[in-house]
Write a protein that holds these residues in place. Structure first.
Motif, mmCIF file in Angstrom:
data_model
loop_
_atom_site.group_PDB
_atom_site.id
_atom_site.type_symbol
_atom_site.label_atom_id
_atom_site.label_comp_id
_atom_site.label_asym_id
_atom_site.label_seq_id
_atom_site.Cartn_x
_atom_site.Cartn_y
_atom_site.Cartn_z
ATOM 1 N N ASN A 87 0.827 -1.209 0.000
ATOM 2 C CA ASN A 87 0.000 0.000 0.000
ATOM 3 C C ASN A 87 0.862 1.259 0.000
ATOM 4 O O ASN A 87 2.082 1.203 -0.076
ATOM 5 C CB ASN A 87 -0.992 -0.015 1.168
ATOM 6 N N THR A 88 0.214 2.409 0.113
ATOM 7 C CA THR A 88 0.895 3.707 0.049
ATOM 8 C C THR A 88 1.959 3.858 1.133
ATOM 9 O O THR A 88 3.016 4.447 0.908
ATOM 10 C CB THR A 88 -0.135 4.849 0.202
ATOM 11 N N ASN A 89 1.698 3.330 2.312
ATOM 12 C CA ASN A 89 2.618 3.467 3.441
ATOM 13 C C ASN A 89 3.770 2.465 3.415
ATOM 14 O O ASN A 89 4.618 2.475 4.303
ATOM 15 C CB ASN A 89 1.854 3.316 4.753
ATOM 16 N N GLY A 90 3.796 1.580 2.418
ATOM 17 C CA GLY A 90 4.861 0.587 2.336
ATOM 18 C C GLY A 90 4.537 -0.708 3.056
ATOM 19 O O GLY A 90 5.391 -1.593 3.140
ATOM 20 N N LEU A 91 3.324 -0.846 3.561
ATOM 21 C CA LEU A 91 2.911 -2.056 4.256
ATOM 22 C C LEU A 91 2.563 -3.137 3.237
ATOM 23 O O LEU A 91 1.807 -2.888 2.295
ATOM 24 C CB LEU A 91 1.692 -1.763 5.134
#
Length: 132
Positions: free
Chosen positions: A104-108
């Motif tokens: 996802n956007t946060n790198g998760l």
């Protein structure tokens, strides 16, 4: 008489040629490796999902990057923003956690696996019964 190229005084006929031994392993390592790409069936599955999400109005743009170590399909809500999701193929992780992942956007890392179809199921919506 046989025709031979003219030689200057004192020039050996093998002087033009230099001999050296090249180790083929070194040669292969020195060449630039080909970038990692999505195969046709993988890209078909990703683009089918992309088309479905565009139809639902959730996604609007995408980008494909073929890098030395991985291939990345990035999905955007608007074209000028950071990607909402990245679908990555990293062959170095194929024997460990699996070559495919959704980030996802946060790198998760939302899901990772060996088969792309299983990894893309993270985008399937599950209907839930809501009690009043």
């Amino acid at each position: 008489m046989t025709e031979q190229p003219e030689r200057r005084n004192g020039e050996d006929r093998f002087a033009d040629h230099t001999s050296s031994v090249i180790d083929l392993r070194e040669y292969k390592q020195s060449r630039d490796p080909l970038p990692v790409t999505f195969h046709r069936r993988e890209l078909d599955a990703i683009l089918w999902l992309y088309g479905r999400m565009v139809g639902e109005g959730q996604w609007r743009d995408y980008a494909i990057d073929h890098l030395k170590e991985k291939a990345v399909f990035s999905v955007f809500k608007r074209s000028g923003e950071i990607p909402l999701y990245r679908i990555e193929k990293n062959p170095k992780l194929a024997s460990k956690q699996g070559a495919f992942s959704v980030i996802n956007t946060n790198g998760l890392i939302l899901k990772r696996g060996h088969e792309l179809s299983q990894v893309l199921k993270v985008f399937d919506k599950v209907l839930k019964l809501v009690d009043k």
